[in-house]
Design an enzyme around this catalytic site. Structure first.
Site, mmCIF file in Angstrom:
data_model
loop_
_atom_site.group_PDB
_atom_site.id
_atom_site.type_symbol
_atom_site.label_atom_id
_atom_site.label_comp_id
_atom_site.label_asym_id
_atom_site.label_seq_id
_atom_site.Cartn_x
_atom_site.Cartn_y
_atom_site.Cartn_z
ATOM 1 C CE LYS A 1 -3.890 -2.333 0.425
ATOM 2 N NZ LYS A 1 -4.649 -2.443 1.681
ATOM 3 C CD GLU B 1 8.617 -11.857 6.088
ATOM 4 O OE1 GLU B 1 8.480 -11.362 7.224
ATOM 5 O OE2 GLU B 1 8.351 -11.226 5.044
ATOM 6 C CG HIS C 1 10.030 -4.399 5.937
ATOM 7 N ND1 HIS C 1 11.223 -5.084 6.035
ATOM 8 C CD2 HIS C 1 9.327 -5.025 4.947
ATOM 9 C CE1 HIS C 1 11.238 -6.082 5.156
ATOM 10 N NE2 HIS C 1 10.099 -6.052 4.483
ATOM 11 N N GLY D 1 3.875 -5.148 16.981
ATOM 12 C CA GLY D 1 3.481 -3.914 17.645
ATOM 13 C C GLY D 1 2.961 -4.079 19.057
#
Length: 342
Positions: A86, A196, A109, A135
């Site tokens: 986004k 990840e 990031h 978070g």
């Protein structure tokens, strides 16, 4: 030589004094950074798109909320706390037109900068402050007087104060309480994606599902397969998190240790490392980033199909039933991952 670790004594909030910091987005990282900075005495405003459901939440937490473009206009330091996919559209429409000389653009990031889906003007600082935790942990640790170890990186430094601002931000969110290491946008992005994909999320979930399927296909009950291949994973990961792999091995039985060191390398063998290297190469050469951007631009079709297929895996039905017997496990809503980032 070990990397220098910056702590509270190495950082000051002074570089943020008299400045306005805008957090664009109020999702996982956004809300934690905003609240922690505010409670550290930093002036923080929130930037959101007009229809964002996070507006009321941010206002209830005591923030002034503006449309993204106005927030960028008012701010000296702008934290882009939006999903990687986004960011480019929001940057082009609402952020870039209001980034005047001397402002600082901050990310948690490095994806958009490293893969150049965002190319900022040369007259603004571009920095990264990346807590190594989600978070809600960043927020909880701060409220307990602690902090989450964090990374900082400097991509552009025309103002000659980028590192001081990065350390000040890290201090404001509690990162310097635990320790801050300096890296680069390239290193943070590529290692984060690799971790990840091959271990933390992709590798772990594929291993758990394969183990579950192997036991069930051999005639064992789904319940036993769930307990042995998923439920008890937390015990092992917690032990590794607290004391490393050697520390985990100290805490398990001799039989488990022998299975670990003797059989484990036959399962995760050299062929796995070959495929890991291929995954890393695709991250380094930008192939993964291009595929991911293309997937987003195409409406997340394959992404959503793969997620739905995962939700239908037999381990999910078995797990839901067994977790309902364990009230001590915190229940989490599933689905709508993107919705947590506004």
């Amino acid at each position: 030589m070990p990397a220098k670790i910056y702590t509270d004594k190495d950082a000051s909030l002074e570089p943020l004094k008299g400045k306005t910091c805008a957090v664009i987005g109020f999702g996982s990282q956004g809300h934690a950074h905003a609240l922690n900075l505010k409670e550290s005495g930093v002036k923080v405003i929130i930037g959101l798109y007009p229809g964002s459901k996070s507006r009321q939440v941010a206002e209830q937490r005591g923030f002034k909320v503006y449309d993204t473009a106005e927030a960028v206009q008012k701010a000296d330091v702008i934290f882009v706390a939006l999903p990687d996919t986004k960011q480019p559209a929001a940057y082009k429409k609402d952020i870039a037109p209001h980034l005047t000389k001397g402002k600082t653009l901050l990310f948690s990031h490095g994806f958009s900068i490293h893969y150049k889906t965002i190319v900022p003007a040369k007259d603004i600082n571009v920095i990264l402050v990346a807590p190594k935790g989600p978070g809600h942990i960043v927020r909880r640790q701060y409220t307990e007087g602690k902090g989450v170890p964090s990374l900082i990186a400097i991509y552009q430094n025309p103002g000659k104060d980028a590192k001081k601002i990065a350390l000040a931000w890290a201090k404001g969110i509690g990162g310097t309480r635990a320790g801050v290491l300096e890296t680069s946008f390239k290193e943070e992005t590529e290692t984060d994606l690799f971790g990840e994909q091959t271990v933390l999320c992709g590798g772990c979930t594929a291993l758990v599902q394969a183990g579950f399927e192997t036991l069930v296909e051999a005639g064992y009950s789904p319940e036993m397969a769930y307990f042995e291949c998923l439920h008890e994973l937390k015990l092992i990961v917690d032990l590794m998190n607290e004391a490393g792999i050697a520390g985990m091995r100290f805490s398990i039985s001799e039989t488990a240790k022998w299975g670990d060191v003797h059989v484990g390398p036959k399962i995760i063998d050299k062929s796995v490392k070959v495929r890991m290297k291929k995954a890393l190469k695709d991250i380094q050469n930008g192939k993964f980033a291009k595929e991911w951007v293309k997937e987003y631009e195409g409406g997340y079709k394959k992404y959503n199909a793969l997620l739905k297929a995962g939700e239908k895996h037999p381990i999910e039905k078995t797990g839901a039933r067994l977790r309902s017997m364990m009230p001590w496990i915190k229940k989490r809503a599933t689905g709508g991952a993107q919705a947590s980032y506004e």
